[in-house]
Design a protein around this motif. Structure first.
Motif, PDB file in Angstrom:
ATOM      1  N   ARG A   1      23.531  23.127  27.408  1.00  0.00           N
ATOM      2  CA  ARG A   1      23.585  23.795  28.709  1.00  0.00           C
ATOM      3  C   ARG A   1      23.382  22.731  29.776  1.00  0.00           C
ATOM      4  NH1 ARG A   1      20.779  27.061  25.368  1.00  0.00           N
ATOM      5  NH2 ARG A   1      18.800  26.129  25.996  1.00  0.00           N
ATOM      6  N   ILE A   2      24.311  22.656  30.714  1.00  0.00           N
ATOM      7  CA  ILE A   2      24.302  21.569  31.699  1.00  0.00           C
ATOM      8  C   ILE A   2      24.093  22.132  33.099  1.00  0.00           C
ATOM      9  CG2 ILE A   2      25.589  19.608  32.632  1.00  0.00           C
ATOM     10  CD1 ILE A   2      27.336  19.876  30.004  1.00  0.00           C
ATOM     11  N   HIS A   3      23.128  21.568  33.809  1.00  0.00           N
ATOM     12  CA  HIS A   3      22.885  21.910  35.210  1.00  0.00           C
ATOM     13  C   HIS A   3      23.182  20.667  36.054  1.00  0.00           C
ATOM     14  CE1 HIS A   3      20.617  25.757  34.522  1.00  0.00           C
ATOM     15  NE2 HIS A   3      20.533  25.201  33.322  1.00  0.00           N
ATOM     16  N   LEU A   4      24.224  20.717  36.860  1.00  0.00           N
ATOM     17  CA  LEU A   4      24.559  19.603  37.747  1.00  0.00           C
ATOM     18  C   LEU A   4      23.942  19.879  39.113  1.00  0.00           C
ATOM     19  CD1 LEU A   4      26.096  16.961  38.241  1.00  0.00           C
ATOM     20  CD2 LEU A   4      28.096  18.340  38.852  1.00  0.00           C
ATOM     21  N   LEU A   5      23.045  19.004  39.522  1.00  0.00           N
ATOM     22  CA  LEU A   5      22.361  19.163  40.803  1.00  0.00           C
ATOM     23  C   LEU A   5      23.335  18.987  41.958  1.00  0.00           C
ATOM     24  CD1 LEU A   5      19.230  17.034  39.910  1.00  0.00           C
ATOM     25  CD2 LEU A   5      19.256  19.524  40.186  1.00  0.00           C
ATOM     26  N   GLY A   6      23.167  19.807  42.979  1.00  0.00           N
ATOM     27  CA  GLY A   6      24.001  19.672  44.173  1.00  0.00           C
ATOM     28  C   GLY A   6      23.437  18.630  45.135  1.00  0.00           C
ATOM     29  N   GLY A   7      24.150  18.427  46.225  1.00  0.00           N
ATOM     30  CA  GLY A   7      23.705  17.467  47.227  1.00  0.00           C
ATOM     31  C   GLY A   7      24.865  16.670  47.782  1.00  0.00           C
ATOM     32  N   GLN A   8      24.530  15.636  48.508  1.00  0.00           N
ATOM     33  CA  GLN A   8      25.547  14.748  49.065  1.00  0.00           C
ATOM     34  C   GLN A   8      26.007  13.767  48.001  1.00  0.00           C
ATOM     35  OE1 GLN A   8      24.426  12.960  52.782  1.00  0.00           O
ATOM     36  NE2 GLN A   8      26.106  11.486  52.766  1.00  0.00           N
ATOM     37  N   LEU A   9      27.313  13.571  47.902  1.00  0.00           N
ATOM     38  CA  LEU A   9      27.867  12.689  46.874  1.00  0.00           C
ATOM     39  C   LEU A   9      27.891  11.239  47.352  1.00  0.00           C
ATOM     40  CD1 LEU A   9      29.332  12.220  44.148  1.00  0.00           C
ATOM     41  CD2 LEU A   9      31.483  12.655  45.365  1.00  0.00           C
ATOM     42  N   HIS A  10      27.274  10.370  46.555  1.00  0.00           N
ATOM     43  CA  HIS A  10      27.413   8.929  46.776  1.00  0.00           C
ATOM     44  C   HIS A  10      28.706   8.518  46.066  1.00  0.00           C
ATOM     45  CE1 HIS A  10      26.701   4.632  46.797  1.00  0.00           C
ATOM     46  NE2 HIS A  10      25.619   4.804  47.532  1.00  0.00           N
ATOM     47  N   LYS A  11      29.786   8.343  46.828  1.00  0.00           N
ATOM     48  CA  LYS A  11      31.117   8.177  46.251  1.00  0.00           C
ATOM     49  C   LYS A  11      31.231   6.923  45.387  1.00  0.00           C
ATOM     50  CE  LYS A  11      33.443  10.637  50.017  1.00  0.00           C
ATOM     51  NZ  LYS A  11      34.422  10.522  51.122  1.00  0.00           N
ATOM     52  N   GLU A  12      30.604   5.845  45.816  1.00  0.00           N
ATOM     53  CA  GLU A  12      30.765   4.582  45.097  1.00  0.00           C
ATOM     54  C   GLU A  12      30.130   4.641  43.716  1.00  0.00           C
ATOM     55  OE1 GLU A  12      29.864  -0.199  45.687  1.00  0.00           O
ATOM     56  OE2 GLU A  12      29.018   1.251  47.091  1.00  0.00           O
ATOM     57  N   HIS A  13      28.955   5.278  43.615  1.00  0.00           N
ATOM     58  CA  HIS A  13      28.217   5.257  42.355  1.00  0.00           C
ATOM     59  C   HIS A  13      28.179   6.597  41.633  1.00  0.00           C
ATOM     60  CE1 HIS A  13      27.048   1.172  43.130  1.00  0.00           C
ATOM     61  NE2 HIS A  13      26.564   1.502  44.299  1.00  0.00           N
ATOM     62  N   GLY A  14      28.762   7.632  42.225  1.00  0.00           N
ATOM     63  CA  GLY A  14      28.935   8.882  41.507  1.00  0.00           C
ATOM     64  C   GLY A  14      27.679   9.694  41.275  1.00  0.00           C
ATOM     65  N   PHE A  15      26.720   9.642  42.211  1.00  0.00           N
ATOM     66  CA  PHE A  15      25.545  10.491  42.058  1.00  0.00           C
ATOM     67  C   PHE A  15      25.313  11.339  43.309  1.00  0.00           C
ATOM     68  CE2 PHE A  15      23.672   6.476  43.689  1.00  0.00           C
ATOM     69  CZ  PHE A  15      22.907   6.932  44.754  1.00  0.00           C
ATOM     70  N   LEU A  16      24.594  12.445  43.115  1.00  0.00           N
ATOM     71  CA  LEU A  16      24.272  13.380  44.186  1.00  0.00           C
ATOM     72  C   LEU A  16      22.836  13.149  44.644  1.00  0.00           C
ATOM     73  CD1 LEU A  16      26.022  16.079  42.189  1.00  0.00           C
ATOM     74  CD2 LEU A  16      26.695  15.627  44.549  1.00  0.00           C
ATOM     75  N   TYR A  17      22.621  13.211  45.945  1.00  0.00           N
ATOM     76  CA  TYR A  17      21.306  12.890  46.486  1.00  0.00           C
ATOM     77  C   TYR A  17      21.071  13.680  47.768  1.00  0.00           C
ATOM     78  CZ  TYR A  17      23.696  10.018  49.995  1.00  0.00           C
ATOM     79  OH  TYR A  17      24.498   9.603  51.029  1.00  0.00           O
ATOM     80  N   GLY A  18      19.873  13.532  48.310  1.00  0.00           N
ATOM     81  CA  GLY A  18      19.532  14.171  49.576  1.00  0.00           C
ATOM     82  C   GLY A  18      18.493  15.264  49.407  1.00  0.00           C
ATOM     83  N   THR A  19      18.145  15.910  50.509  1.00  0.00           N
ATOM     84  CA  THR A  19      17.081  16.917  50.495  1.00  0.00           C
ATOM     85  C   THR A  19      17.435  18.113  49.617  1.00  0.00           C
ATOM     86  OG1 THR A  19      17.988  17.874  52.531  1.00  0.00           O
ATOM     87  CG2 THR A  19      16.202  16.281  52.763  1.00  0.00           C
TER      88      THR A  19
END
Length: 259
Positions: free
Chosen positions: A136-154
């Protein structure tokens, strides 16, 4: 060993490994920290190196973190072995957080197709895991860091607040007496929250990360429960882990690059 011989070997080490720390010089050449620093000053004066906090890099080495897609193609056999060892710590029914690092990605690739819940902020990890039907996979939402492919932010951090997991696997750019560090503050803030939400914190770091200190500290050694690496670290670093009650797991016990 004379100083000039030592300087040649230091430069050779940096050319091969991209960087070296003061602690590594002490361990490799059995010299004091003052001697190690004097060696680096002399090499810097010759423009053979660029000094950094706690060590040195090659003049041709950019301190910028490499593009993630480029790093995907350079995942070493050492990282794959670390990933296998990390995956072996998981059991059916576990809940786990995986961060965005390529070493943790190696762990994602080794996960068994069994009943587990995985939370990640990495679009690359999610893509790898999506092929395993029982996860079961939960992908966290947020702002996408396009260069490195991760989501971040408040919003990413707020969502993490809702999860309480058994284990978290964390990668680093550097791990030293200064703690766990990365090159991007936004990445580090998410990692910090991931650590807070887990019962057990497991750090994955190949030997090139040991003794390095990068731009942003997101945790201390005291925050870690387990560290997995590919080679037995030097005596000073092992003592630091022992003081902070960090369990050390080494994938190749017979290989000791610090001797």
């Amino acid at each position: 060993m004379y100083q000039e011989e030592r300087l040649v070997e230091i430069v050779d080490y940096i050319n091969e490994n991209r960087r070296i720390s003061v602690d590594q010089i002490c361990e490799l050449f059995n010299v004091s920290r003052d001697t190690a620093r004097r060696d680096l000053v002399k090499l810097e004066n010759k423009k053979a190196i660029v000094r950094t906090r706690g060590g040195a890099i090659s003049p041709g080495t950019s301190p910028e973190i490499k593009n993630y897609r480029h790093r995907l193609h350079s995942v070493s056999s050492e990282k794959r072995e670390i990933g296998k060892r990390a995956a072996s710590l998981l059991e059916p029914g576990d809940t786990v957080i995986l961060d965005t690092s390529t070493t943790v990605q190696a762990c994602a690739g080794e996960l068994e197709n069994t009943e587990m819940t995985v939370i990640t902020n990495s679009i690359h990890q999610a893509e790898i895991l999506s092929g395993k039907d029982h996860l079961r996979i939960h992908l966290l939402g947020g702002q996408l860091h396009k260069e490195h492919g991760f989501l971040y932010g408040t919003s990413t951090i707020d969502k993490l607040n809702q999860y309480h997991v058994d284990k978290v696997f964390i990668g680093v750019v550097g791990i030293s007496e200064q703690g766990l560090t990365v090159g991007h503050e936004e990445d580090g803030m998410v990692k910090r929250k991931m650590i807070e939400q887990a019962k057990q914190v497991i750090v994955l770091a190949d030997h090139t990360k040991i003794g390095l200190t990068e731009f942003f500290q997101f945790a201390t050694l005291e925050d870690i429960d387990v560290m997995i690496t590919d080679c037995t670290p030097g005596k000073n670093f092992c003592e630091l882990l022992e003081i902070n009650r960090v369990e050390l797991l080494v994938t190749e016990e017979e290989k000791d690059i610090w001797s």
